[in-house]
Design an enzyme around this catalytic site. Structure first.
Site, PDB file in Angstrom:
ATOM      1  N   ARG A 236       0.822  -1.178  -0.206  1.00 21.62           N
ATOM      2  CA  ARG A 236       0.042  -0.051  -0.043  1.00 21.62           C
ATOM      3  C   ARG A 236       0.954   1.235   0.047  1.00 21.62           C
ATOM      4  O   ARG A 236       0.548   2.272  -0.663  1.00 21.62           O
ATOM      5  CB  ARG A 236      -0.627   0.064   1.114  1.00 21.62           C
ATOM      6  CG  ARG A 236      -1.751  -0.983   1.026  1.00 21.62           C
ATOM      7  CD  ARG A 236      -2.733  -0.825   2.669  1.00 21.62           C
ATOM      8  NE  ARG A 236      -3.671  -2.014   2.575  1.00 21.62           N
ATOM      9  CZ  ARG A 236      -3.626  -2.633   3.837  1.00 21.62           C
ATOM     10  NH1 ARG A 236      -3.043  -2.519   4.762  1.00 21.62           N
ATOM     11  NH2 ARG A 236      -4.532  -3.802   3.695  1.00 21.62           N
ATOM     12  N   PHE A 252     -11.531  -5.023  -5.388  1.00 22.19           N
ATOM     13  CA  PHE A 252     -11.516  -6.020  -4.237  1.00 22.19           C
ATOM     14  C   PHE A 252     -10.798  -5.241  -3.085  1.00 22.19           C
ATOM     15  O   PHE A 252      -9.769  -5.547  -2.371  1.00 22.19           O
ATOM     16  CB  PHE A 252     -10.621  -7.188  -4.517  1.00 22.19           C
ATOM     17  CG  PHE A 252     -10.943  -8.034  -5.808  1.00 22.19           C
ATOM     18  CD1 PHE A 252     -11.957  -8.964  -5.544  1.00 22.19           C
ATOM     19  CD2 PHE A 252     -10.376  -7.508  -6.847  1.00 22.19           C
ATOM     20  CE1 PHE A 252     -12.207  -9.774  -6.864  1.00 22.19           C
ATOM     21  CE2 PHE A 252     -10.402  -8.461  -8.085  1.00 22.19           C
ATOM     22  CZ  PHE A 252     -11.299  -9.544  -8.068  1.00 22.19           C
ATOM     23  N   ASP A 274     -15.900  -3.372  -4.285  1.00 23.85           N
ATOM     24  CA  ASP A 274     -16.174  -4.731  -3.448  1.00 23.85           C
ATOM     25  C   ASP A 274     -17.535  -5.233  -3.671  1.00 23.85           C
ATOM     26  O   ASP A 274     -18.392  -4.410  -3.776  1.00 23.85           O
ATOM     27  CB  ASP A 274     -15.578  -4.519  -2.103  1.00 23.85           C
ATOM     28  CG  ASP A 274     -15.289  -5.837  -1.570  1.00 23.85           C
ATOM     29  OD1 ASP A 274     -13.941  -6.178  -1.137  1.00 23.85           O
ATOM     30  OD2 ASP A 274     -16.115  -6.728  -1.150  1.00 23.85           O
ATOM     31  N   ALA A 304     -16.557  -7.626  -9.361  1.00 22.46           N
ATOM     32  CA  ALA A 304     -15.052  -7.179  -9.950  1.00 22.46           C
ATOM     33  C   ALA A 304     -15.242  -7.407 -11.379  1.00 22.46           C
ATOM     34  O   ALA A 304     -15.059  -6.508 -12.268  1.00 22.46           O
ATOM     35  CB  ALA A 304     -13.982  -7.669  -9.676  1.00 22.46           C
ATOM     36  N   ASP A 324      -6.464  -7.023  -6.102  1.00 20.34           N
ATOM     37  CA  ASP A 324      -6.172  -7.674  -4.937  1.00 20.34           C
ATOM     38  C   ASP A 324      -7.086  -8.866  -4.602  1.00 20.34           C
ATOM     39  O   ASP A 324      -7.703  -8.593  -3.577  1.00 20.34           O
ATOM     40  CB  ASP A 324      -5.749  -6.981  -3.772  1.00 20.34           C
ATOM     41  CG  ASP A 324      -5.232  -7.613  -2.465  1.00 20.34           C
ATOM     42  OD1 ASP A 324      -4.640  -8.921  -2.881  1.00 20.34           O
ATOM     43  OD2 ASP A 324      -5.500  -7.180  -1.375  1.00 20.34           O
ATOM     44  N   CYS A 364      -3.160 -14.113  -3.575  1.00 21.50           N
ATOM     45  CA  CYS A 364      -2.696 -14.741  -2.116  1.00 21.50           C
ATOM     46  C   CYS A 364      -2.842 -16.106  -2.120  1.00 21.50           C
ATOM     47  O   CYS A 364      -3.024 -16.605  -0.804  1.00 21.50           O
ATOM     48  CB  CYS A 364      -3.408 -13.768  -1.297  1.00 21.50           C
ATOM     49  SG  CYS A 364      -5.278 -13.875  -1.236  1.00 21.50           S
TER      50      CYS A 364
HETATM   51  N1  SAH Z   1      -7.395  -5.159  -0.840  1.00 15.94           N
HETATM   52  C1  SAH Z   1      -7.786  -5.613   0.362  1.00 15.94           C
HETATM   53  C2  SAH Z   1      -7.963  -7.026   0.881  1.00 15.94           C
HETATM   54  C3  SAH Z   1      -8.910  -7.814  -0.195  1.00 15.94           C
HETATM   55  S1  SAH Z   1      -9.678  -9.349   0.431  1.00 15.94           S
HETATM   56  C4  SAH Z   1      -7.111  -4.920   1.481  1.00 15.94           C
HETATM   57  O1  SAH Z   1      -5.880  -4.235   1.205  1.00 15.94           O
HETATM   58  O2  SAH Z   1      -7.330  -4.971   2.674  1.00 15.94           O
HETATM   59  C5  SAH Z   1     -10.507  -9.552  -0.963  1.00 15.94           C
HETATM   60  C6  SAH Z   1     -11.979  -8.649  -1.076  1.00 15.94           C
HETATM   61  O3  SAH Z   1     -12.562  -9.282  -2.383  1.00 15.94           O
HETATM   62  C7  SAH Z   1     -12.968  -8.999  -0.050  1.00 15.94           C
HETATM   63  O4  SAH Z   1     -13.564  -7.931   0.709  1.00 15.94           O
HETATM   64  C8  SAH Z   1     -14.124  -9.640  -0.689  1.00 15.94           C
HETATM   65  O5  SAH Z   1     -15.597  -9.514  -0.237  1.00 15.94           O
HETATM   66  C9  SAH Z   1     -13.711  -9.071  -1.973  1.00 15.94           C
HETATM   67  N2  SAH Z   1     -14.451 -10.232  -2.994  1.00 15.94           N
HETATM   68  C10 SAH Z   1     -14.637 -11.262  -3.371  1.00 15.94           C
HETATM   69  N3  SAH Z   1     -15.064 -11.661  -4.533  1.00 15.94           N
HETATM   70  C11 SAH Z   1     -15.362 -10.443  -5.203  1.00 15.94           C
HETATM   71  C12 SAH Z   1     -15.962 -10.360  -6.585  1.00 15.94           C
HETATM   72  N4  SAH Z   1     -16.157 -11.372  -7.350  1.00 15.94           N
HETATM   73  N5  SAH Z   1     -16.183  -9.033  -6.743  1.00 15.94           N
HETATM   74  C13 SAH Z   1     -15.561  -7.853  -6.125  1.00 15.94           C
HETATM   75  N6  SAH Z   1     -15.216  -8.135  -4.778  1.00 15.94           N
HETATM   76  C14 SAH Z   1     -15.022  -9.379  -4.361  1.00 15.94           C
END
Ligand code: SAH
Length: 420
Positions: A236, A252, A274, A304, A324, A364
């Site tokens: 970040r 995400f 998200d 997404a 992410d 991840c």
């Molecule tokens: N980038 C974040 C962590 C991401 S965790 C940080 O820095 O903290 C992954 C995230 O993706 C979760 O919040 C989950 O709700 C979201 N997610 C899962 N599937 C998704 C989709 N199909 N479209 C959008 N978001 C999604």
């Protein structure tokens, strides 16, 4: 104590400090007198010996292909009662982990958010502990660690001077089929309950923690994982360096970590996306707290893949995109599909980047290694026909250390791409 005796030459990896004993390496099991069943109990402490009778270490028994997760090697032999031994070992490991985080400069006035214990990386397989100011959130990934949860909590409050509350949150992380005594969630150290003011703040979701000078609302009661993804802290900070004057898209976004750094880095606009409405509420609260009445941030609840397709159809472009996603492959057998998913989402993102723009892309999934991920991103770039160069190769930060004898501990991978 039950003794696990290995097949000849199977001690070699343990002698090199690899913390797992696979079931295929076991020649026989000598159960101690307390057993009625033919197998050790899941989560029990066992001693591991080589075929020629040398004591190699001790660890937690597990049902599955990883049969023992080692907590101690030959030089830390078992003495005293099991409970005394495990308490002393936990204190030693937790003290060492805390000292390391202090030395790394992670405990500062402008940073009280860090991972204290990262499983094998801190020689405590099956245990994760994240610290948010004066609260530690504990996750057990093994029945053995679940059984030790009280001793873990005591060791944390004794060794980590800022922490006076320990919350246990293992409902999603304990092995699925294991028979586990309840509760899997709840406070292990009661002191927080005595602090009525703080406890009501947590209940109402008004607990704030600081990462590199930015405040984040942490909700370990209702949030994902321990409440926050600490592992992206350094990445970040890198986004902050690239954000000035840019239109940024944070896909995400969860708590909006990347968005806040981009805003501090003077991005022209930041869009956070998200699929979870709870995540979007968190992002909005976090932006409002750090940048009140921020005119250039927008949060969108959307899938997404759909969002990128729609934006593309409308001819929308960005200068900097962050991808992410959650782990696309949770198991080895899901890797093929995961790689297709990474290729698809990366191709969509690359297509939407303005010439001279930047993509931060992550995986991840532990089951997807660095090379496979890079190949998926390569295929995505090739599919779009854009010229793409790698500027940075990113990974997990220093409070998520990788035990050099356990390379499987490397899970977070990222690439920063320059798209012409
Ligand atoms: N980038 C974040 C962590 C991401 S965790 C940080 O820095 O903290 C992954 C995230 O993706 C979760 O919040 C989950 O709700 C979201 N997610 C899962 N599937 C998704 C989709 N199909 N479209 C959008 N978001 C999604």
């Amino acid at each position: 104590m039950t003794t696990i005796i290995l097949k000849p030459r199977k001690e070699e990896s343990v002698l090199r400090f690899h913390p797992w004993v696979f079931s295929g390496a076991i020649a026989r099991i000598v159960l101690d007198a307390t057993h009625r069943a033919a197998e050790p109990e899941e989560g029990e402490l066992v001693c591991v010996q080589s075929a020629d009778g040398r004591v190699l270490g001790a660890g937690h028994w597990q049902v599955g292909s990883i049969a023992v997760r080692l907590l101690a090697f030959g030089d830390e032999r078992i003495s005293g009662s099991e409970d005394e031994w495990i308490s002393a070992l936990l204190r030693k490991r937790i003290a060492a982990a805390y000292r390391m985080r202090q030395r790394l400069g992670l405990l500062r006035e402008d940073n009280n958010t860090y991972r204290l214990i990262h499983g094998e990386g801190d020689m405590l397989p099956g245990l994760v502990v994240d610290v948010y100011g004066n609260t530690a959130v504990v996750q057990a990934h093994s029945v053995g660690m679940h059984r030790c949860r009280k001793a873990i909590a005591e060791a944390i409050v004794e060794e980590v001077k800022e922490v006076d509350a320990v919350y246990y949150k293992s409902d999603d992380t304990l092995p699925f089929k294991a028979e586990i005594s309840e509760p899997k969630v709840g406070y292990l150290v009661e002191r927080l309950k005595l602090n009525v003011e703080r406890s009501s703040k947590v209940e109402s979701g008004e607990f704030w923690s600081v990462e590199n000078g930015l405040s984040f609302r942490i909700d370990w009661l209702r949030g994902q994982k321990t409440g926050f993804f600490i592992d992206q802290r350094e990445n970040r900070a890198l986004v902050e360096r690239y954000a000035a004057g840019k239109d940024v898209l944070n896909m995400f976004c969860y708590t909006g970590g990347f968005s806040l750094y981009a805003l501090r880095g003077r991005a022209k606009s930041v869009h956070s996306v998200d699929v979870s409405q709870k995540a979007i509420d968190l992002v909005n609260a976090n932006v409002e707290r750090n940048f009140p009445n921020c005119p250039n941030h927008k949060a969108v609840t959307a899938d997404a893949f759909d969002y990128l397709s729609e934006q593309r159809a409308q001819g929308h472009q960005y200068d900097l995109i962050i991808l992410d996603p959650p782990a696309f492959a949770k198991h080895r057998d899901a890797v093929k599909n995961a790689l297709r998913g990474y290729q698809r989402i990366n191709a969509k993102a690359i297509e939407m980047i303005r010439p001279g723009g930047i993509l931060f892309t992550f995986s991840c999934s532990q089951a997807v290694d660095k090379e496979a991920f890079r190949l998926a991103v390569f295929s995505a770039a090739a599919q779009t026909g854009r010229k793409v160069r790698i500027l940075h190769q990113l990974h997990q930060p220093q409070d998520h250390p990788i035990n050099i004898y356990h390379p499987e501990g490397e899970y977070l991978k990222g690439l920063v791409l320059y798209v012409e």
